[in-house]
Design a protein around this motif. Sequence first.
Motif, mmCIF file in Angstrom:
data_model
loop_
_atom_site.group_PDB
_atom_site.id
_atom_site.type_symbol
_atom_site.label_atom_id
_atom_site.label_comp_id
_atom_site.label_asym_id
_atom_site.label_seq_id
_atom_site.Cartn_x
_atom_site.Cartn_y
_atom_site.Cartn_z
ATOM 1 N N GLU A 51 1.029 -1.249 -0.060
ATOM 2 C CA GLU A 51 -0.144 0.070 -0.090
ATOM 3 C C GLU A 51 0.990 1.291 -0.151
ATOM 4 N N THR A 52 0.319 2.263 -0.597
ATOM 5 C CA THR A 52 0.860 3.705 -0.404
ATOM 6 C C THR A 52 -0.148 4.509 0.405
ATOM 7 N N ASP A 108 -3.472 5.093 -1.107
ATOM 8 C CA ASP A 108 -4.346 3.944 -1.293
ATOM 9 C C ASP A 108 -5.345 3.682 -0.013
ATOM 10 N N HIS A 109 -5.049 4.719 1.155
ATOM 11 C CA HIS A 109 -5.693 4.485 2.320
ATOM 12 C C HIS A 109 -7.377 4.637 2.149
ATOM 13 N N GLU A 110 -7.951 5.458 1.494
ATOM 14 C CA GLU A 110 -9.189 5.945 1.143
ATOM 15 C C GLU A 110 -9.967 4.628 0.426
ATOM 16 N N ALA A 111 -9.022 4.337 -0.619
ATOM 17 C CA ALA A 111 -9.732 3.002 -1.123
ATOM 18 C C ALA A 111 -9.647 1.676 -0.546
ATOM 19 N N LEU A 156 2.542 -5.455 7.468
ATOM 20 C CA LEU A 156 2.556 -5.348 5.910
ATOM 21 C C LEU A 156 1.059 -5.100 5.371
ATOM 22 N N SER A 157 1.032 -4.510 4.451
ATOM 23 C CA SER A 157 -0.383 -4.115 3.747
ATOM 24 C C SER A 157 -0.141 -4.167 2.296
ATOM 25 N N LEU A 158 -0.808 -5.096 1.792
ATOM 26 C CA LEU A 158 -0.809 -5.261 0.333
ATOM 27 C C LEU A 158 -2.186 -4.973 -0.265
ATOM 28 N N VAL A 159 -1.937 -4.524 -1.645
ATOM 29 C CA VAL A 159 -3.355 -4.381 -2.288
ATOM 30 C C VAL A 159 -3.134 -5.067 -3.559
ATOM 31 N N ILE A 169 -8.705 -3.683 -5.916
ATOM 32 C CA ILE A 169 -9.851 -4.469 -5.923
ATOM 33 C C ILE A 169 -9.829 -5.716 -4.667
ATOM 34 N N GLY A 170 -8.474 -5.716 -4.071
ATOM 35 C CA GLY A 170 -8.235 -6.573 -3.009
ATOM 36 C C GLY A 170 -7.190 -5.779 -2.078
ATOM 37 N N HIS A 171 -7.353 -6.325 -0.638
ATOM 38 C CA HIS A 171 -6.251 -5.752 0.346
ATOM 39 C C HIS A 171 -6.119 -6.898 1.321
#
Length: 166
Positions: free
Chosen positions: A6-7, A10-13, A47-50, A57-59
């Motif tokens: 994540e960046t 991306d937080h709002e999405a 760790l936070s991946l999108v 479409i996923g997190h």
Amino acid sequence: MLIRPETAADHEAIYDLTRDAFAPMSFSDGSEPDIINQLREDGDLTLSLVAEQDEIIGHVAFSPAKITNAEGIWYGLGPISVRADKQKHGIGTKLAHAGLDILRKMGAAGCVLTGNPDVYSPMGFTNDHALTYSGLNPKYILFITLNGTIPKGEIDFAEALQEDHS
């Protein structure tokens, strides 16, 4: 599909995706997007991946977890969410496996979660009923080992994931 960390942009999405993905779930109290923000704020979002296909479409989120009587460094998986129209296409599994690969490279012993075994067993998570968490039925407490260590004991998830946040 691209899986990436994540960046800040991306937080709002991520918030919106998580809110929408959990809204129809009978077990959800709607706190999942706030949990991710709290993990981030507390410095516990290891760790936070999108997953991205033109848009997110996923997190998946991973945070520290302590286990009494377990050796090594452990992490908790969750929340994990996939946009409703993209579910059941393996995106959640790909996100989880990408995160687990990174945790393995970081030297993690493994990962634990609470959830439906029917969902997480195909991802490689298992249950031997040797883990406990806050009186939860052990059937719903799963783990995956990344170095062969089998965990036993009570799980202490990051504060944002605790059942009682007070």
